[in-house]
Design a protein around this motif. Sequence first.
Motif, PDB file in Angstrom:
ATOM      1  N   ARG A 205       0.849  -1.204   0.000  1.00 33.12           N
ATOM      2  CA  ARG A 205       0.000   0.000   0.000  1.00 33.12           C
ATOM      3  C   ARG A 205       0.871   1.235   0.000  1.00 33.12           C
ATOM      4  O   ARG A 205       1.829   1.308   0.774  1.00 33.12           O
ATOM      5  CB  ARG A 205      -0.859   0.058   1.279  1.00 33.12           C
ATOM      6  CG  ARG A 205      -1.762  -1.107   1.500  1.00 33.12           C
ATOM      7  CD  ARG A 205      -3.153  -0.881   0.939  1.00 33.12           C
ATOM      8  NE  ARG A 205      -3.935  -2.104   1.181  1.00 33.12           N
ATOM      9  CZ  ARG A 205      -4.607  -2.334   2.309  1.00 33.12           C
ATOM     10  NH1 ARG A 205      -4.616  -1.427   3.260  1.00 33.12           N
ATOM     11  NH2 ARG A 205      -5.265  -3.462   2.480  1.00 33.12           N
ATOM     12  N   TYR A 206       0.527   2.194  -0.805  1.00 36.06           N
ATOM     13  CA  TYR A 206       1.236   3.481  -0.781  1.00 36.06           C
ATOM     14  C   TYR A 206       0.264   4.580  -0.390  1.00 36.06           C
ATOM     15  O   TYR A 206      -0.944   4.398  -0.409  1.00 36.06           O
ATOM     16  CB  TYR A 206       1.863   3.767  -2.146  1.00 36.06           C
ATOM     17  CG  TYR A 206       2.890   2.716  -2.517  1.00 36.06           C
ATOM     18  CD1 TYR A 206       4.087   2.640  -1.816  1.00 36.06           C
ATOM     19  CD2 TYR A 206       2.637   1.778  -3.509  1.00 36.06           C
ATOM     20  CE1 TYR A 206       5.020   1.655  -2.113  1.00 36.06           C
ATOM     21  CE2 TYR A 206       3.572   0.793  -3.812  1.00 36.06           C
ATOM     22  CZ  TYR A 206       4.756   0.737  -3.111  1.00 36.06           C
ATOM     23  OH  TYR A 206       5.666  -0.237  -3.402  1.00 36.06           O
ATOM     24  N   GLY A 207       0.822   5.726  -0.040  1.00 37.94           N
ATOM     25  CA  GLY A 207      -0.011   6.875   0.294  1.00 37.94           C
ATOM     26  C   GLY A 207      -0.780   6.704   1.586  1.00 37.94           C
ATOM     27  O   GLY A 207      -1.755   7.398   1.836  1.00 37.94           O
ATOM     28  N   VAL A 208      -0.357   5.753   2.421  1.00 40.57           N
ATOM     29  CA  VAL A 208      -0.987   5.597   3.726  1.00 40.57           C
ATOM     30  C   VAL A 208       0.063   5.857   4.796  1.00 40.57           C
ATOM     31  O   VAL A 208       1.256   5.713   4.558  1.00 40.57           O
ATOM     32  CB  VAL A 208      -1.594   4.181   3.920  1.00 40.57           C
ATOM     33  CG1 VAL A 208      -2.750   3.966   2.969  1.00 40.57           C
ATOM     34  CG2 VAL A 208      -0.533   3.107   3.740  1.00 40.57           C
ATOM     35  N   ASN A 209      -0.383   6.233   5.958  1.00 37.48           N
ATOM     36  CA  ASN A 209       0.522   6.627   7.023  1.00 37.48           C
ATOM     37  C   ASN A 209       0.578   5.557   8.103  1.00 37.48           C
ATOM     38  O   ASN A 209      -0.437   5.235   8.710  1.00 37.48           O
ATOM     39  CB  ASN A 209       0.041   7.969   7.614  1.00 37.48           C
ATOM     40  CG  ASN A 209       1.007   8.511   8.638  1.00 37.48           C
ATOM     41  OD1 ASN A 209       2.173   8.124   8.673  1.00 37.48           O
ATOM     42  ND2 ASN A 209       0.512   9.395   9.490  1.00 37.48           N
TER      43      ASN A 209
ATOM     44  N   VAL B  26      -2.526   1.911  10.651  1.00 35.12           N
ATOM     45  CA  VAL B  26      -2.287   2.525   9.341  1.00 35.12           C
ATOM     46  C   VAL B  26      -3.516   3.326   8.962  1.00 35.12           C
ATOM     47  O   VAL B  26      -4.606   2.761   8.822  1.00 35.12           O
ATOM     48  CB  VAL B  26      -2.018   1.443   8.265  1.00 35.12           C
ATOM     49  CG1 VAL B  26      -1.797   2.095   6.903  1.00 35.12           C
ATOM     50  CG2 VAL B  26      -0.810   0.604   8.638  1.00 35.12           C
ATOM     51  N   SER B  27      -3.342   4.629   8.861  1.00 39.72           N
ATOM     52  CA  SER B  27      -4.463   5.525   8.539  1.00 39.72           C
ATOM     53  C   SER B  27      -5.697   5.176   9.361  1.00 39.72           C
ATOM     54  O   SER B  27      -6.801   5.020   8.831  1.00 39.72           O
ATOM     55  CB  SER B  27      -4.768   5.481   7.036  1.00 39.72           C
ATOM     56  OG  SER B  27      -3.618   5.832   6.296  1.00 39.72           O
TER      57      SER B  27
ATOM     58  N   LYS C 289      -6.593   2.497  10.945  1.00 44.77           N
ATOM     59  CA  LYS C 289      -7.013   1.094  11.086  1.00 44.77           C
ATOM     60  C   LYS C 289      -5.836   0.217  11.506  1.00 44.77           C
ATOM     61  O   LYS C 289      -4.727   0.380  10.984  1.00 44.77           O
ATOM     62  CB  LYS C 289      -7.553   0.562   9.756  1.00 44.77           C
ATOM     63  CG  LYS C 289      -9.073   0.709   9.623  1.00 44.77           C
ATOM     64  CD  LYS C 289      -9.583   0.063   8.346  1.00 44.77           C
ATOM     65  CE  LYS C 289      -9.528  -1.468   8.329  1.00 44.77           C
ATOM     66  NZ  LYS C 289     -10.153  -2.003   7.079  1.00 44.77           N
TER      67      LYS C 289
ATOM     68  N   GLU D 296       0.940   5.004  11.446  1.00 45.19           N
ATOM     69  CA  GLU D 296       0.871   5.958  12.558  1.00 45.19           C
ATOM     70  C   GLU D 296       1.579   5.487  13.819  1.00 45.19           C
ATOM     71  O   GLU D 296       2.289   6.259  14.456  1.00 45.19           O
ATOM     72  CB  GLU D 296      -0.589   6.258  12.885  1.00 45.19           C
ATOM     73  CG  GLU D 296      -1.250   7.137  11.831  1.00 45.19           C
ATOM     74  CD  GLU D 296      -2.741   6.880  11.736  1.00 45.19           C
ATOM     75  OE1 GLU D 296      -3.303   6.181  12.602  1.00 45.19           O
ATOM     76  OE2 GLU D 296      -3.339   7.384  10.767  1.00 45.19           O
TER      77      GLU D 296
END
Lengths: 391, 391
Positions: free
Chosen positions: B144-148, B179-180, B182, B150
């Motif tokens: 997955r890209y564009g996810v943080n 991650v974002s 979740k 956390e």
Amino acid sequence: MSGPGRGNTAKSAGMFRCFFYSRTNYYLADSSIEFYREVQEGGFNLGLKWIGYLWLFSENQFKKLEPSLSEMEKRGAEYRIHSKEELRDKLEINVKAAETEEGRIMNLENVDLGLFIPKAGKIDVDRLVEFYEAEFRRMGGEVRYGVNAEELVVEPKLKLGIPGEPYFWQESRVVGVRVSGKVVRAKKTIVAAGVWAEQLLNPIGIDSYSKPKKRQLFVVKADRDKLKKLLHVKGFNKYDSMPFTILPNPRVYVRPDLDEETFWLGYADDFNRPFKLEDDPQPEENYYRYGIYPVLTAYFPQFADAYPINSWAGQYAINSVDHQPVVFEENGLIVVGAASGSGIMKADAIGRIAAAVYFEEEEAQLYGDRWFKVSDLGIKQRRIEVEKFVI
Amino acid sequence: MSGPGRGNTAKSAGMFRCFFYSRTNYYLADSSIEFYREVQEGGFNLGLKWIGYLWLFSENQFKKLEPSLSEMEKRGAEYRIHSKEELRDKLEINVKAAETEEGRIMNLENVDLGLFIPKAGKIDVDRLVEFYEAEFRRMGGEVRYGVNAEELVVEPKLKLGIPGEPYFWQESRVVGVRVSGKVVRAKKTIVAAGVWAEQLLNPIGIDSYSKPKKRQLFVVKADRDKLKKLLHVKGFNKYDSMPFTILPNPRVYVRPDLDEETFWLGYADDFNRPFKLEDDPQPEENYYRYGIYPVLTAYFPQFADAYPINSWAGQYAINSVDHQPVVFEENGLIVVGAASGSGIMKADAIGRIAAAVYFEEEEAQLYGDRWFKVSDLGIKQRRIEVEKFVI
């Protein structure tokens, strides 16, 4: 800070021991403690009390330590073993704490024996820093409190007036420190700022080799007979004091204070305790209530319903690599730190090693005519003997 | 990030060498590069070009390296010595750069000889990460890209519903990552986040053993005959390319790019370059103008008035203790990082060692059937051979 040692030093439990497998640990601690002893015998009371350390173990735990323990004994380390029965009689401790359901849930270990270390005890940390401050002033040292060491100042040896100098091709060094807006210049600058070291060192790209982690202490009053009896237990030391006692697992510790009629309770948690610099770390009530209390009372039912009358928190500067202090010089800067929670009991030796670095000597003469190779605590030729007596 | 390796990996100079004294360095780099070679020969172009490294030295500098060099030669390391005259002829380099006043001010060293390493060159870093990503997906991996990412999520093995759990007496572990918003749960979680590792690890009290430091690259066009001639110099490699060339002192480097007809210029500054995490570090015009340019032109007058058409900056995750990667597991978490600027050239080996940690194997099988003891890159029994070929 308003005085010496008012950062995290004053928040320490102030306990020491001269009982290590690692020669690095042993030389640093033992020579320091012997010096403190001399200071105290010379008339400057450091509050040294040789109440001893009492580690409680299950058979299984102890078995793993026996090889290193017998090696330490050969080297002259003194200890005594107390039997389970003796401990039960003297301390009224629950030696079968692991055998209840709560005990199993909390991963407790039974108490099968106690390892007592006589060359260990407590020290009045405030007095210790007062001693060194007085000595420093006596030598002509000047001390300032309530000022902020803002940044280390780096300058090129030869200033050329180029924007943004020094550049990497310029010989440059730390020439001093900006204190409340003014530069204090020095031939060599020493940073011994504990957990705050990284704030000064990161901007000039030098590693502090340590990270800050919170440590908490909770004070419980010996406000009932059973606790008073525990506090004043006989047979361990000349003060008729409970020794500094460390439970089998988790290693919650109990530090008796006869003057105040209290117990200081703590536990050094590691995993899941953040690395994070805090100027004013706070103790967490739940850390006592749900962390320490159930473990403590499983072994010492005397503490049932005992809640803290006081608590505070400080920070360790932890070197996660080998848990030993670092002392090194780079470009006019001497860094002294990363003592990982043993800074007070090793302070005299660390100071002598730092002085040897300052004077560019290869060996430092520790108290008691023990010589210590300065580079052993440095970075490039670091040589630390691993501590095998890990409990 | 919008794709694989789009953090600091893509900003790298993408240079590699299989020429080290330290067996730790050698095994990690050489086995990785040999694997990359096989991948490329198998049809997946990684842009590997064996242009070689050319280190320039004064006699004095070289003398200090000779003992380690002769030891390396015994072990089979290949190199060639180029004489001062040859270098002057081929590269039109000023071999007497140290002898001017500017040279003395900048602490330059003359060029008395060149050490050429044939088993070294450049790699297309984007292609390399694309290869691994494709392989990972082929094995069923999901990306997955564009996810943080956390935070790492720590949970007790046995949830009791106590406020603020887990407490230290609870067995607990990393169960995944938020991650974002979740939680993605995993049997084991791997953090290989480069300089961003500390953001994830500090909150759960695990050391990343690394600190971020900025590195800059400046691109200069070969826009005149003399620079074109330098770029396409014959006699070093089969590409008729200038080798990756490192000046004697300070070690400014020149990376030729034949496809783009450019030179990439850089210098890895240490003292006074801050440790500081930056998501988007910026190159500094003055770092080229006053730092690199005067050194570069003192040796290569061909670059007079050459200014960058492009520049960028990334960050190294520097392990200041031994400058080697760390790979270790703790409570369900595997940490892989601290590659200190050599991550790309060691990536394949590091990945295999991380996989061995995951599968709880004692040794990792590196490419080419070389076995590597996993604990050597760990923390508790870390065993790194010191690099004596330090230039």
